[in-house]
Design an enzyme around this catalytic site. Structure first.
Site, PDB file in Angstrom:
ATOM      1  N   LYS A 147       0.851  -1.171  -0.113  1.00  0.00           N
ATOM      2  CA  LYS A 147       0.174  -0.125  -0.213  1.00  0.00           C
ATOM      3  C   LYS A 147       0.795   1.314  -0.031  1.00  0.00           C
ATOM      4  O   LYS A 147       0.478   2.271  -0.394  1.00  0.00           O
ATOM      5  CB  LYS A 147      -0.952   0.126   1.118  1.00  0.00           C
ATOM      6  CG  LYS A 147      -0.381   0.179   2.713  1.00  0.00           C
ATOM      7  CD  LYS A 147      -1.575   0.319   3.400  1.00  0.00           C
ATOM      8  CE  LYS A 147      -1.155   0.518   4.977  1.00  0.00           C
ATOM      9  NZ  LYS A 147      -1.983   0.444   5.787  1.00  0.00           N
TER      10      LYS A 147
ATOM     11  N   GLY B 131      -4.460  -4.105  -1.007  1.00  0.00           N
ATOM     12  CA  GLY B 131      -5.092  -5.282  -1.408  1.00  0.00           C
ATOM     13  C   GLY B 131      -6.089  -5.730  -0.546  1.00  0.00           C
ATOM     14  O   GLY B 131      -6.022  -5.668   0.731  1.00  0.00           O
TER      15      GLY B 131
ATOM     16  N   HIS C 226      41.846 -15.242  18.950  1.00  0.00           N
ATOM     17  CA  HIS C 226      42.434 -14.372  20.077  1.00  0.00           C
ATOM     18  C   HIS C 226      42.716 -13.206  19.490  1.00  0.00           C
ATOM     19  O   HIS C 226      43.747 -13.121  18.659  1.00  0.00           O
ATOM     20  CB  HIS C 226      43.143 -15.053  20.942  1.00  0.00           C
ATOM     21  CG  HIS C 226      43.822 -14.177  22.129  1.00  0.00           C
ATOM     22  ND1 HIS C 226      43.014 -14.000  23.093  1.00  0.00           N
ATOM     23  CD2 HIS C 226      44.998 -13.615  22.374  1.00  0.00           C
ATOM     24  CE1 HIS C 226      43.658 -13.118  23.969  1.00  0.00           C
ATOM     25  NE2 HIS C 226      44.762 -13.107  23.583  1.00  0.00           N
TER      26      HIS C 226
HETATM   27  P1  FAD Z   1       5.653  -5.294   8.099  1.00  0.00           P
HETATM   28  O1  FAD Z   1       7.143  -5.253   8.033  1.00  0.00           O
HETATM   29  O2  FAD Z   1       5.023  -4.601   9.023  1.00  0.00           O
HETATM   30  O3  FAD Z   1       5.155  -5.252   6.642  1.00  0.00           O
HETATM   31  C1  FAD Z   1       3.964  -5.422   6.182  1.00  0.00           C
HETATM   32  C2  FAD Z   1       3.643  -4.510   4.954  1.00  0.00           C
HETATM   33  O4  FAD Z   1       2.273  -4.807   4.792  1.00  0.00           O
HETATM   34  C3  FAD Z   1       3.715  -3.013   5.234  1.00  0.00           C
HETATM   35  O5  FAD Z   1       4.539  -2.454   4.299  1.00  0.00           O
HETATM   36  C4  FAD Z   1       2.211  -2.586   5.186  1.00  0.00           C
HETATM   37  O6  FAD Z   1       2.082  -1.157   4.495  1.00  0.00           O
HETATM   38  C5  FAD Z   1       1.686  -3.563   4.113  1.00  0.00           C
HETATM   39  N1  FAD Z   1       0.360  -3.887   4.051  1.00  0.00           N
HETATM   40  C6  FAD Z   1      -0.590  -3.930   5.172  1.00  0.00           C
HETATM   41  N2  FAD Z   1      -2.174  -4.023   4.876  1.00  0.00           N
HETATM   42  C7  FAD Z   1      -1.735  -4.133   3.457  1.00  0.00           C
HETATM   43  C8  FAD Z   1      -2.898  -4.157   2.467  1.00  0.00           C
HETATM   44  N3  FAD Z   1      -4.150  -4.517   3.013  1.00  0.00           N
HETATM   45  N4  FAD Z   1      -2.596  -4.026   1.019  1.00  0.00           N
HETATM   46  C9  FAD Z   1      -1.255  -3.779   0.733  1.00  0.00           C
HETATM   47  N5  FAD Z   1      -0.163  -3.590   1.788  1.00  0.00           N
HETATM   48  C10 FAD Z   1      -0.500  -3.860   3.006  1.00  0.00           C
HETATM   49  N6  FAD Z   1      12.648  -6.687  14.350  1.00  0.00           N
HETATM   50  C11 FAD Z   1      13.902  -7.282  14.077  1.00  0.00           C
HETATM   51  O7  FAD Z   1      14.013  -8.396  13.661  1.00  0.00           O
HETATM   52  N7  FAD Z   1      15.043  -6.670  14.687  1.00  0.00           N
HETATM   53  C12 FAD Z   1      15.310  -5.250  14.906  1.00  0.00           C
HETATM   54  O8  FAD Z   1      16.324  -4.735  15.036  1.00  0.00           O
HETATM   55  C13 FAD Z   1      13.878  -4.561  14.766  1.00  0.00           C
HETATM   56  N8  FAD Z   1      13.790  -3.306  15.055  1.00  0.00           N
HETATM   57  C14 FAD Z   1      12.415  -2.784  15.152  1.00  0.00           C
HETATM   58  C15 FAD Z   1      12.726  -1.372  15.673  1.00  0.00           C
HETATM   59  C16 FAD Z   1      11.185  -0.833  15.564  1.00  0.00           C
HETATM   60  C17 FAD Z   1      11.221   0.668  15.941  1.00  0.00           C
HETATM   61  C18 FAD Z   1      10.043  -1.197  15.271  1.00  0.00           C
HETATM   62  C19 FAD Z   1       8.855  -0.775  14.958  1.00  0.00           C
HETATM   63  C20 FAD Z   1      10.228  -2.769  14.843  1.00  0.00           C
HETATM   64  C21 FAD Z   1      11.494  -3.312  14.952  1.00  0.00           C
HETATM   65  N9  FAD Z   1      11.382  -4.831  14.508  1.00  0.00           N
HETATM   66  C22 FAD Z   1      12.636  -5.375  14.288  1.00  0.00           C
HETATM   67  C23 FAD Z   1      10.360  -5.725  14.185  1.00  0.00           C
HETATM   68  C24 FAD Z   1      10.345  -5.948  12.599  1.00  0.00           C
HETATM   69  O9  FAD Z   1      10.263  -4.637  12.043  1.00  0.00           O
HETATM   70  C25 FAD Z   1       9.056  -6.585  12.196  1.00  0.00           C
HETATM   71  O10 FAD Z   1       9.020  -7.947  12.980  1.00  0.00           O
HETATM   72  C26 FAD Z   1       8.746  -6.923  10.625  1.00  0.00           C
HETATM   73  O11 FAD Z   1       8.732  -5.736  10.074  1.00  0.00           O
HETATM   74  C27 FAD Z   1       7.633  -7.883  10.475  1.00  0.00           C
HETATM   75  O12 FAD Z   1       7.776  -7.913   9.025  1.00  0.00           O
HETATM   76  P2  FAD Z   1       6.314  -8.404   8.114  1.00  0.00           P
HETATM   77  O13 FAD Z   1       6.854  -8.591   6.792  1.00  0.00           O
HETATM   78  O14 FAD Z   1       5.466  -9.350   8.907  1.00  0.00           O
HETATM   79  O15 FAD Z   1       5.479  -6.937   8.230  1.00  0.00           O
END
Ligand code: FAD
Length: 467
Positions: free
Chosen positions: A34, A115, A445
């Site tokens: 999105k 989506g 080391h």
């Molecule tokens: P997301 O990364 O949340 O991606 C989901 C995507 O789906 C988004 O881009 C969203 O826009 C899109 N979307 C949602 N609904 C729709 C729709 N209906 N149609 C089209 N697109 C849609 N994890 C680590 O492992 N290491 C770290 O150092 C770490 N640091 C973090 C720091 C912060 C500040 C935050 C907030 C999180 C951190 N995380 C970290 C967690 C990590 O970001 C998430 O676990 C990870 O991004 C999850 O991945 P995902 O693909 O499940 O979802």
């Protein structure tokens, strides 16, 4: 209407990795996102920008606090916060555009828009220009991730009462940042601003910070961050958060139930994240979610609709980018007819504060609860020549091994570079190594990894060499 073998909804680390693996396996693949940039929470407002600010603030902190001891004089040192935030933005841009390249290199069709399920094999894409395109997909992977959550009585105005997303793009260094929630995100961002000169107060409901981690890690991390100036209020229940205009007032009940008040200019609400399924149209096709809003899946990450899968933050398990990536790969391979597997016990957890904290496997608390007969080997970082050479002496490595078989059951470390070192523990545990196996392997080391070897020696008949 364009037809696909697989469509991925959401282009975070779960979604884009799933799409790449599907394409590698010869499946005609589409990805719907999105936002205009790919990479999801992790690349845009999570892992990558937070690490960029942690690194920049670390350099500043070293220059102000440690350079002199190293014999380096710094005169006229100043902080250009605007530039720090701009550099973070550049890192994000480079990283997200790298995902664009990967999509086109793998011939994945990319759609920008929201989506939503029309039925179990058709997806509507609501595009930014207001048009709607429908595509057909034999299989769909939901990877829509998560959003910051809050407490029912806190309204996130995103100006002074902020989430991690706003904390990554502030225009000024707070004078007093009140962090609500002593988990990973709150501590990482709290440390960024403490290093840049903010007073930082961390309020945590549970009796310890990073509550899910081994108690040794919570204790050592709190001790270390306290030395760096962060203030901790554990066992405090926040009762209200009010933006009064130019200040935020937070009230809480302390450990004894007495009311306490905090005043600051910003309050970061970091009390966790919620699975995000808004606008997906799950009800149109009857996809089942849990009471916490996660999409329910079986062990193959298949939802109750057999041709639809879900991965990453939107399903159960640790909300971590590398967990989402593993699930993306697993689902792609399952769809392609392979028999992939994830060992969830070996997904490492990391806190990127300094000292870094990293862990894999069982905590001591879990082993006690499960009635496992275990033994412990610990080794302090300060006993390492490498740690003294770089003045990073805080922390320790703790290895938990089965008392009878010596198999390593958990590794918990706090210290410099723990985030990278944990990989050794993951490899060892994946191959079901004993503590003695690791203790007999040569470790270069002087390195911090020697602490892992020494902790394994300590777990094997108390044979550590350097304490
Ligand atoms: P997301 O990364 O949340 O991606 C989901 C995507 O789906 C988004 O881009 C969203 O826009 C899109 N979307 C949602 N609904 C729709 C729709 N209906 N149609 C089209 N697109 C849609 N994890 C680590 O492992 N290491 C770290 O150092 C770490 N640091 C973090 C720091 C912060 C500040 C935050 C907030 C999180 C951190 N995380 C970290 C967690 C990590 O970001 C998430 O676990 C990870 O991004 C999850 O991945 P995902 O693909 O499940 O979802």
């Amino acid at each position: 209407m364009t037809k696909y073998d697989v469509t991925v909804i959401g282009a975070g680390p779960g979604g884009y990795v799933a799409a790449i693996r599907c394409a590698q396996l010869g499946l005609k693949t589409a990805i719907i996102e999105k936002y205009s940039t790919l990479g999801g929470t992790c690349l845009n407002v999570g892992c990558i920008p937070s690490k960029a600010l942690l690194d920049s603030s670390h350099h500043y902190h070293d220059a102000t606090k440690h350079f002199e001891k190293h014999g380096i004089g710094v005169e006229g040192l100043s902080l250009n916060f605007e530039q720090m935030i701009a550099r973070k933005g550049e890192v994000v841009d480079q990283t997200t555009s790298g995902i664009d390249y990967l999509m086109s290199k793998n011939n994945i069709d990319r759609y920008e828009g929201v989506g939503s399920f029309f039925d179990t094999t058709h997806i509507n894409i609501a595009k930014p220009d207001g048009s709607v395109e429908k595509i057909e997909s034999a299989k769909t992977i939901i990877a829509t991730g998560s959003k910051p959550s809050t407490l029912p009585f806190i309204s996130l105005d995103k100006k002074r009462v902020i989430t991690s997303t706003e904390a990554l793009t502030l225009k000024e260094v707070p004078k007093h940042l009140i962090v609500i929630g002593g988990g990973v995100i709150g501590l990482e961002l709290g440390q960024v601003y403490a290093r840049l000169g903010a007073e930082v107060s961390v309020i945590e409901y549970m009796p310890k910070i990073v509550p899910g981690m081994d108690a040794m890690l919570s204790k050592e991390l709190q001790k270390s961050l306290k030395k760096q100036g962060l203030k901790f209020f554990v066992g405090h229940k926040v009762t209200s958060v009010t933006n009064t205009g130019d200040e935020v007032v937070v009230t809480a009940d302390d450990k004894k139930g007495n009311p306490v008040e905090f005043k600051g200019d910003y309050s970061l609400i970091s009390v966790g994240r919620r699975p995000y399924t808004d606008g997906l149209g799950l009800n149109n096709i009857g996809i089942v979610t849990t009471e916490r809003g996660q999409i329910e899946t079986n062990e193959h990450l298949q939802t109750n609709i057999p041709n639809i899968y879900a991965i990453g933050d939107v399903v159960k398990g640790a909300m971590l980018a590398h967990k989402a990536e593993e699930e993306g790969t697993m689902v792609a391979e399952f769809i392609a007819g392979e028999k992939p597997h994830i060992n969830y016990n070996l997904i490492p957890g990391v806190v990127y504060t300094w000292p870094e904290v990293a862990a894999v496997g069982k905590t001591e608390e879990q082993l006690k609860e499960e009635g496992v007969n275990y033994k412990v080997g610990s080794f302090p970082m300060r006993a390492l020549g490498r740690a003294r050479a770089s003045m990073d002496i805080d922390g320790q490595v703790k290895v938990l091994a089965d008392a009878t078989t010596d198999e390593i059951l958990g590794v918990h470390m706090i210290g410099a570079r723990a985030a990278d070192m944990i990989a050794e523990a993951v490899v060892a545990m994946e191959f079901r190594a004993s503590a003695e196996d690791v203790s007999r392997m040569s470790h270069a080391h002087p390195t911090y990894t020697e602490a892992i070897k020494e902790a394994c020696l300590a777990a094997t008949d108390d044979r550590a060499l350097h304490v």
